[in-house]
Write a protein that holds these residues in place. Structure first.
Motif, PDB file in Angstrom:
ATOM      1  N   LEU A  43       0.915  -1.153  -0.037  1.00 56.20           N
ATOM      2  CA  LEU A  43       0.055  -0.136   0.020  1.00 56.20           C
ATOM      3  C   LEU A  43       0.800   1.126   0.035  1.00 56.20           C
ATOM      4  CD1 LEU A  43      -2.637  -1.229   2.570  1.00 56.20           C
ATOM      5  CD2 LEU A  43      -3.103  -0.583   0.071  1.00 56.20           C
ATOM      6  N   ASP A  44       2.288   1.163   0.298  1.00 53.51           N
ATOM      7  CA  ASP A  44       3.127   2.300   0.488  1.00 53.51           C
ATOM      8  C   ASP A  44       3.761   2.452  -1.124  1.00 53.51           C
ATOM      9  OD1 ASP A  44       5.137   4.207   0.629  1.00 53.51           O
ATOM     10  OD2 ASP A  44       6.250   3.157   2.156  1.00 53.51           O
ATOM     11  N   ILE A  45       4.052   1.361  -1.606  1.00 50.42           N
ATOM     12  CA  ILE A  45       4.779   1.567  -2.988  1.00 50.42           C
ATOM     13  C   ILE A  45       3.991   1.523  -4.166  1.00 50.42           C
ATOM     14  CG2 ILE A  45       5.643  -0.753  -3.122  1.00 50.42           C
ATOM     15  CD1 ILE A  45       8.151   1.839  -3.796  1.00 50.42           C
ATOM     16  N   GLY A  46       2.934   0.802  -3.924  1.00 49.94           N
ATOM     17  CA  GLY A  46       2.225   0.396  -5.255  1.00 49.94           C
ATOM     18  C   GLY A  46       1.214   1.535  -5.590  1.00 49.94           C
ATOM     19  N   GLU A  47       1.097   1.580  -6.952  1.00 52.18           N
ATOM     20  CA  GLU A  47      -0.047   2.584  -7.524  1.00 52.18           C
ATOM     21  C   GLU A  47      -1.207   1.898  -7.827  1.00 52.18           C
ATOM     22  OE1 GLU A  47       2.015   5.611 -10.384  1.00 52.18           O
ATOM     23  OE2 GLU A  47       3.292   3.685 -10.334  1.00 52.18           O
ATOM     24  N   ARG A  48      -0.884   0.847  -8.455  1.00 50.34           N
ATOM     25  CA  ARG A  48      -2.269   0.168  -8.765  1.00 50.34           C
ATOM     26  C   ARG A  48      -1.936  -1.255  -7.976  1.00 50.34           C
ATOM     27  NH1 ARG A  48      -4.434  -0.422 -14.339  1.00 50.34           N
ATOM     28  NH2 ARG A  48      -2.320  -0.789 -14.957  1.00 50.34           N
ATOM     29  N   ILE A  49      -2.813  -2.220  -7.519  1.00 53.86           N
ATOM     30  CA  ILE A  49      -2.577  -3.308  -6.959  1.00 53.86           C
ATOM     31  C   ILE A  49      -3.576  -4.222  -7.662  1.00 53.86           C
ATOM     32  CG2 ILE A  49      -2.562  -4.652  -4.860  1.00 53.86           C
ATOM     33  CD1 ILE A  49      -2.426  -1.728  -3.548  1.00 53.86           C
ATOM     34  N   THR A  50      -2.778  -5.508  -8.030  1.00 58.63           N
ATOM     35  CA  THR A  50      -3.720  -6.542  -8.697  1.00 58.63           C
ATOM     36  C   THR A  50      -3.740  -7.588  -7.492  1.00 58.63           C
ATOM     37  OG1 THR A  50      -3.473  -6.064 -11.078  1.00 58.63           O
ATOM     38  CG2 THR A  50      -3.882  -8.194 -10.482  1.00 58.63           C
ATOM     39  N   VAL A  51      -5.150  -8.154  -7.399  1.00 58.76           N
ATOM     40  CA  VAL A  51      -5.198  -9.021  -6.557  1.00 58.76           C
ATOM     41  C   VAL A  51      -5.522 -10.439  -7.116  1.00 58.76           C
ATOM     42  CG1 VAL A  51      -6.499  -9.860  -4.271  1.00 58.76           C
ATOM     43  CG2 VAL A  51      -6.054  -7.446  -4.874  1.00 58.76           C
ATOM     44  N   LEU A  52      -5.051 -11.443  -6.910  1.00 58.30           N
ATOM     45  CA  LEU A  52      -5.204 -12.838  -7.325  1.00 58.30           C
ATOM     46  C   LEU A  52      -5.810 -13.773  -6.228  1.00 58.30           C
ATOM     47  CD1 LEU A  52      -2.018 -14.021  -9.636  1.00 58.30           C
ATOM     48  CD2 LEU A  52      -4.261 -13.013 -10.421  1.00 58.30           C
ATOM     49  N   LYS A  53      -6.733 -14.728  -6.511  1.00 57.58           N
ATOM     50  CA  LYS A  53      -7.199 -15.280  -5.587  1.00 57.58           C
ATOM     51  C   LYS A  53      -7.660 -16.732  -6.190  1.00 57.58           C
ATOM     52  CE  LYS A  53     -10.626 -15.826  -2.056  1.00 57.58           C
ATOM     53  NZ  LYS A  53     -11.557 -17.050  -2.365  1.00 57.58           N
ATOM     54  N   ASP A  54      -7.190 -17.739  -5.615  1.00 55.45           N
ATOM     55  CA  ASP A  54      -7.386 -19.253  -6.357  1.00 55.45           C
ATOM     56  C   ASP A  54      -7.279 -19.212  -7.795  1.00 55.45           C
ATOM     57  OD1 ASP A  54      -7.868 -20.114  -3.755  1.00 55.45           O
ATOM     58  OD2 ASP A  54     -10.054 -19.499  -3.998  1.00 55.45           O
ATOM     59  N   GLY A  55      -6.263 -18.474  -8.450  1.00 59.62           N
ATOM     60  CA  GLY A  55      -5.969 -18.700  -9.899  1.00 59.62           C
ATOM     61  C   GLY A  55      -6.754 -17.625 -10.591  1.00 59.62           C
ATOM     62  N   LYS A  56      -7.783 -16.979  -9.833  1.00 57.86           N
ATOM     63  CA  LYS A  56      -8.659 -15.841 -10.679  1.00 57.86           C
ATOM     64  C   LYS A  56      -7.983 -14.521 -10.116  1.00 57.86           C
ATOM     65  CE  LYS A  56     -12.329 -18.981 -10.888  1.00 57.86           C
ATOM     66  NZ  LYS A  56     -13.358 -19.393  -9.999  1.00 57.86           N
ATOM     67  N   LYS A  57      -8.581 -13.511 -11.198  1.00 58.04           N
ATOM     68  CA  LYS A  57      -8.186 -12.175 -10.777  1.00 58.04           C
ATOM     69  C   LYS A  57      -9.422 -11.537 -10.129  1.00 58.04           C
ATOM     70  CE  LYS A  57      -7.249  -7.751 -13.052  1.00 58.04           C
ATOM     71  NZ  LYS A  57      -6.816  -6.890 -14.170  1.00 58.04           N
ATOM     72  N   VAL A  58      -9.129 -10.811  -8.926  1.00 52.56           N
ATOM     73  CA  VAL A  58     -10.124 -10.271  -8.125  1.00 52.56           C
ATOM     74  C   VAL A  58     -10.515  -9.117  -8.843  1.00 52.56           C
ATOM     75  CG1 VAL A  58     -10.947  -9.563  -5.919  1.00 52.56           C
ATOM     76  CG2 VAL A  58      -9.631 -11.686  -6.070  1.00 52.56           C
ATOM     77  N   GLY A  59      -9.160  -8.325  -9.198  1.00 50.95           N
ATOM     78  CA  GLY A  59      -9.437  -7.104  -9.734  1.00 50.95           C
ATOM     79  C   GLY A  59      -8.174  -6.431  -9.791  1.00 50.95           C
ATOM     80  N   THR A  60      -8.137  -5.122 -10.355  1.00 52.68           N
ATOM     81  CA  THR A  60      -6.997  -4.305 -10.115  1.00 52.68           C
ATOM     82  C   THR A  60      -7.477  -2.991  -9.431  1.00 52.68           C
ATOM     83  OG1 THR A  60      -5.780  -5.172 -11.994  1.00 52.68           O
ATOM     84  CG2 THR A  60      -4.926  -3.071 -11.404  1.00 52.68           C
ATOM     85  N   PHE A  61      -6.823  -2.430  -8.516  1.00 52.05           N
ATOM     86  CA  PHE A  61      -7.201  -1.407  -7.959  1.00 52.05           C
ATOM     87  C   PHE A  61      -6.471  -0.250  -7.583  1.00 52.05           C
ATOM     88  CE2 PHE A  61      -8.959  -5.433  -6.115  1.00 52.05           C
ATOM     89  CZ  PHE A  61     -10.572  -4.967  -6.243  1.00 52.05           C
ATOM     90  N   ARG A  62      -6.735   0.910  -7.612  1.00 51.26           N
ATOM     91  CA  ARG A  62      -5.820   1.938  -7.447  1.00 51.26           C
ATOM     92  C   ARG A  62      -5.762   1.954  -5.912  1.00 51.26           C
ATOM     93  NH1 ARG A  62      -4.746   5.658  -9.877  1.00 51.26           N
ATOM     94  NH2 ARG A  62      -4.815   5.705 -12.177  1.00 51.26           N
ATOM     95  N   LYS A  63      -4.522   2.471  -5.382  1.00 51.00           N
ATOM     96  CA  LYS A  63      -3.993   2.570  -4.371  1.00 51.00           C
ATOM     97  C   LYS A  63      -5.077   3.249  -3.323  1.00 51.00           C
ATOM     98  CE  LYS A  63      -0.533   4.961  -2.737  1.00 51.00           C
ATOM     99  NZ  LYS A  63       1.094   5.112  -2.554  1.00 51.00           N
ATOM    100  N   GLU A  64      -5.765   4.372  -3.748  1.00 50.30           N
ATOM    101  CA  GLU A  64      -6.527   5.209  -2.909  1.00 50.30           C
ATOM    102  C   GLU A  64      -7.939   4.451  -2.704  1.00 50.30           C
ATOM    103  OE1 GLU A  64      -5.783   6.356  -6.522  1.00 50.30           O
ATOM    104  OE2 GLU A  64      -3.735   6.955  -5.199  1.00 50.30           O
ATOM    105  N   GLU A  65      -8.287   3.245  -3.450  1.00 51.57           N
ATOM    106  CA  GLU A  65      -9.328   2.573  -3.201  1.00 51.57           C
ATOM    107  C   GLU A  65      -9.246   1.418  -2.107  1.00 51.57           C
ATOM    108  OE1 GLU A  65     -11.362   0.885  -6.913  1.00 51.57           O
ATOM    109  OE2 GLU A  65      -9.533   1.899  -7.807  1.00 51.57           O
ATOM    110  N   LEU A  66      -7.983   1.304  -1.427  1.00 48.47           N
ATOM    111  CA  LEU A  66      -7.924   0.100  -0.740  1.00 48.47           C
ATOM    112  C   LEU A  66      -7.178   0.604   0.572  1.00 48.47           C
ATOM    113  CD1 LEU A  66      -6.097  -2.300  -2.981  1.00 48.47           C
ATOM    114  CD2 LEU A  66      -8.318  -2.468  -2.312  1.00 48.47           C
ATOM    115  N   ASP A  67      -7.732  -0.028   1.602  1.00 49.02           N
ATOM    116  CA  ASP A  67      -6.602  -0.075   2.967  1.00 49.02           C
ATOM    117  C   ASP A  67      -6.329  -1.744   3.358  1.00 49.02           C
ATOM    118  OD1 ASP A  67      -8.983  -1.377   3.986  1.00 49.02           O
ATOM    119  OD2 ASP A  67      -9.835   0.536   4.742  1.00 49.02           O
ATOM    120  N   LYS A  68      -5.762  -1.765   4.387  1.00 50.11           N
ATOM    121  CA  LYS A  68      -5.122  -2.847   4.756  1.00 50.11           C
ATOM    122  C   LYS A  68      -6.352  -3.924   4.863  1.00 50.11           C
ATOM    123  CE  LYS A  68      -1.366  -5.118   7.632  1.00 50.11           C
ATOM    124  NZ  LYS A  68      -0.697  -4.761   8.732  1.00 50.11           N
TER     125      LYS A  68
END
Lengths: 337, 499
Positions: free
Chosen positions: B210-235
């Motif tokens: 969350l510090d370094i990333g601008e966008r973050i892609t989340v994978l779960k069980d081999g599928k993409k959950v989504g790509t998010f901008r840092k501002e959309e996320l917290d821990k």
């Protein structure tokens, strides 16, 4: 790396070897003043050329992370084939004699390289097997017959001196042309290791095989080079040995594996790969030469020589292992600092 | 703004099956030029498979599309990927320890060149140029094995820059760095970004993501959950996206009220490692030991476990003074130690899960002839797998096939089954994902409630504040503070570690 050795000379294995060499020579010179005579030194250099050339080949294999114990069989086979050809067809040309064993050695080295690469079995196992196969075939075909009728050029070559002196008693002596072979091979090996891409790749492969693979280094080609180089030098060394002995006996060389390994390891090459230098390998051989010579000059029975050799290998290997341990300790400290 | 920045890499509809298992299913990924993109997911979510597809090590199933700077491929091979500028800085760094810094950086001078000779001058020039570009200096003549891990990592980054990296993939780059070194790494990464180099940053440490990333892609069980901008996320949200569960880190409730000191340390000193360390550890207590890397935590732990004899000071176990000559003595006194690096020190990776589990309790599975009773071994091992909730394909599979979290559980199980009174855990959650972390916390908490005294060594303020009854802060080889649970907040602790 080279520049580093200039300002941190006391950090180098070679430096300590050199000190040991000086100390031992001084002791021997006190015990028997004959030892430091130029005559004795030239004799030593000639007699240990065979070991010296093999140790340089082994050095290259060890740096790559491998090991070859079959070189004595390779030397025996190439020497024997040379002997058969030059005595049967009576070829009175030393260059032809010299040209025979080297390609045979390279070919047998290639067998090792292919087996090591494709089977992925540890090279010590592969080369113990090929040692027995090569040697077994030779003994089966020749039934151990000796060869000793050589043409004159072959008999006279060993007498050539590149530096000649006459002793006080009037007997001539000098630096044998065979020693020149050792010097040439040493320079060549140093150049390959330090100044060619293949040389640096050998260090890289021995340092971290997986990283070498990821970096795109051709491991196969590296192995081929390394084992063929050892094979070719085994062929050359067998020529030197035949010159000195002036007789070819199939059982003369096999059994010398330990001396060569001892020299290379003593010189700072690690059985884990990645380290070792040409000066180290030369000093290793010289040290063994001096120790053995000293034992003779001190009239110590031959069986003790074996004990001493065994102790040297164990000692040298432990020192290398201890250095590794300190190195990794220092790493830990570095990491936490 | 979006129009100005162009894509470096586009993946569309990437599938990969291993046997019948879908390792990746319909994954899309876009990496922009000069973007720091993070890739997160639990172990086994498909991160490494995706990286392998990008680097051409494995082929995706037909039907997908890979586009690098507008050029389309159905799949990549390692050389093409490399020549297109996609370089990986592996977790193990893949350096040559026996070669100099310069040679490591310029290794491709050896590989790519047609001429057989080494141009040493050029090698030093390349190393010099790249280091200057990054604004760092490491002695180019020194052997890499003599460098700290952080410097080694810089060498690895320099190497990929030397061969003209356009996309640098960093796999768990911070797992062995101190917080200051992490900051230095991040500023270098931001610098690279400003020069138009894309970075794919893979990490388990969500704070860093969350510090370094601008966008973050989340994978779960081999599928993409989504790509998010840092501002959309917290821990918390990121954890939820990765695990599919709301993992409110359960704060440990009060431990045992009755305090029986079981381990007492007085003025323990080992010069250069730790000085004048004194503390008490009570049964049923979890005592956190936190501090920057290099504070002397591991050295102290090893001394308590008899593997690093201290120079002075006294250790008491259950009121009696002890002096350990080896870890055997420590084990006899009921001390267990789970090392920092479970892979090299805690497990025999090639051996079966079963054999790893029973290795500390061989005495218990012997039959009347003092030989190992296979039936008893199976029974004991199965019991442990059940009790600790170890997820494994079977009792006989090699330990290396387990995920990081489950490997850690095997290590814990094997020590806990020796029935220790004191358990030293050195970085028990290093390099494992959030869900696995949580189950380790639960396990440790349960053990403490059963009366075991736990010394919990950690890098993360969040985990010690949530899970420990007391927290010791160690800095520069000294204990500089002891806090009761709830006396100090995570942020305050973090601040004190860094100051």
């Amino acid at each position: 790396m080279m520049r580093k050795s200039r300002w941190k000379i006391y950090n180098q294995t070679e430096f300590y070897l050199f000190i040991v060499l000086i100390v031992l020579s001084t002791i021997l010179a006190f015990v028997n003043p004959k030892f430091l005579r130029l005559e004795n030194i030239f004799d030593l250099l000639r007699n240990y050329t065979f070991l010296g050339i093999l140790a340089l080949g082994q050095l290259v294999v060890l740096i790559s992370g491998g090991i070859d114990v079959s070189f004595t069989a390779i030397a025996t086979v190439s020497q024997y084939i040379m002997g058969v050809i030059i005595s049967k067809y009576y070829i009175d040309n030393i260059l032809v004699a010299l040209a025979i064993p080297i390609p045979i050695g390279i070919a047998l080295g290639l067998v090792n390289a292919l087996l090591v690469y494709y089977t992925r079995v540890h090279p010590v196992i592969i080369t113990i097997s090929t040692l027995n196969v090569f040697y077994g075939f030779l003994m089966f075909i020749t039934s151990g017959r000796w060869i000793y009728k050589f043409p004159p050029s072959f008999r006279n070559f060993v007498q050539i001196k590149i530096l000649s002196f006459t002793s006080a008693k009037g007997t001539p002596y000098g630096l044998s042309i065979l020693t020149l072979f050792w010097i040439i091979v040493a320079v060549m090996t140093w150049f390959i290791l330090k100044h060619t891409n293949i040389g640096r790749k050998i260090y890289a492969v021995g340092g971290n095989l997986e990283a070498a693979r990821r970096a795109g280094i051709n491991i196969f080609r590296t192995y081929i080079f390394v084992y063929c180089y050892m094979g070719g030098l085994a062929g050359l060394a067998s020529f030197v040995q035949a010159q000195l002995a002036q007789i070819i006996q199939p059982n003369a060389i096999v059994g010398k594996e330990l001396d060569v390994l001892a020299a290379a390891i003593l010189g700072g090459a690690s059985v884990f790969g990645g380290s070792g230098t040409v000066p180290g390998a030369i000093l290793g051989v010289l040290l063994i030469a001096i120790i053995k010579n000293g034992l003779v000059l001190m009239r110590i029975p031959a069986y003790w020589h074996q004990v001493v050799m065994g102790a040297i290998i164990a000692g040298a290997a432990s020192v290398t292992a201890l250095q590794m341990k300190f190195k990794s300790r220092r790493m830990v400290r570095k990491n936490v600092d | 703004m979006e129009e100005r920045i162009s894509h470096f890499l586009i993946l569309r509809n990437i599938n990969k099956n291993y046997g019948g298992v879908k390792a990746l299913e319909k994954v899309d990924l876009d990496i922009m030029e000069g973007e720091i993109h993070c890739l997160v997911g639990e172990n086994g979510s498909g991160k490494s498979t995706l990286v392998k597809i990008i680097t051409g090590v494995v082929k995706p199933e037909p039907g997908g599309k890979i586009e690098i700077k507008g050029e389309s491929f159905e799949f990549l091979d390692p050389l093409t990927s490399f020549l297109k500028g996609i370089h990986v800085v592996h977790q193990d760094l893949s350096l040559f320890p026996n070669l100099s810094v310069a040679e490591n950086i310029a290794i491709h001078e050896h590989i790519m060149k047609k001429s057989g000779l080494v141009n040493w001058k050029r090698i030093y020039e390349v190393a010099d140029r790249v280091m200057k570009r990054l604004g760092i200096y490491i002695d180019p003549h020194i052997q890499v094995e003599k460098l700290s891990v952080a410097d080694q990592q810089l060498v690895a980054i320099c190497r990929s820059l030397a061969s003209d990296a356009k996309l640098m993939i960093l796999d768990e780059p911070t797992s062995s760095l101190t917080s200051r070194e992490v900051e230095r790494l991040f500023s270098i990464l931001r610098d690279l970004k400003s020069r138009g180099i894309s970075i794919l940053f893979i990490s388990h440490r969500l704070d860093e993501v969350l510090d370094i990333g601008e966008r973050i892609t989340v994978l779960k069980d081999g599928k993409k959950v989504g790509t998010f901008r840092k501002e959309e996320l917290d821990k918390k949200k990121l954890t939820y996206l990765m695990t599919g569960r709301e993992l409110a880190f359960v704060r440990r409730s009060k431990g045992l009220e009755k305090k029986v000191p079981i381990l007492k340390v007085e003025n323990l000193t080992k010069y250069g490692q730790f000085e004048n360390v004194s503390f008490e550890l009570h049964s049923g207590e979890i005592l956190g030991l936190i501090g920057p890397r290099g504070a002397g935590r591991t050295e102290l732990a090893l001394s308590l476990f008899g593997m690093n004899p201290p120079d002075s000071g006294r250790i008491f176990v259950e009121g009696k003074e002890v002096s350990f000559k080896s870890n055997r003595d420590a084990i006899k006194h009921g001390i267990g130690y789970v090392p920092e690096n479970r892979l090299t020190q805690g497990l025999v990776l090639e051996q079966s899960v079963k054999n790893n589990l029973v290795i500390t309790i061989l005495e218990r599975i012997l039959n009347d002839f003092r030989l190992i009773d296979e039936e008893r071994k199976n029974k004991v091992a199965e019991e442990m797998v059940r009790k600790f909730g170890i997820k494994t394909a079977g009792m006989d599979v090699a330990a290396k096939t387990l995920s990081g979290g489950n490997q850690q559980k095997v290590v814990l199980a094997k020590w806990i089954s020796t029935a220790p009174k004191i358990l030293i855990l050195d970085g028990p959650t290093m390099g494992i994902d959030v869900a696995a972390k949580e189950s380790i916390y639960r396990l440790v908490s349960k053990l403490a409630n059963e009366g075991i005294a736990v010394l919990f060594i950690s890098d993360e303020s969040s985990e010690v504040t949530a899970n420990c009854d007391r927290i010791m802060l160690m800095k520069n080889r000294k204990i500089v503070g002891v806090f009761k649970k709830d006396e100090i907040s995570e942020e305050e602790l973090e601040r004190r570690i860094k100051e």
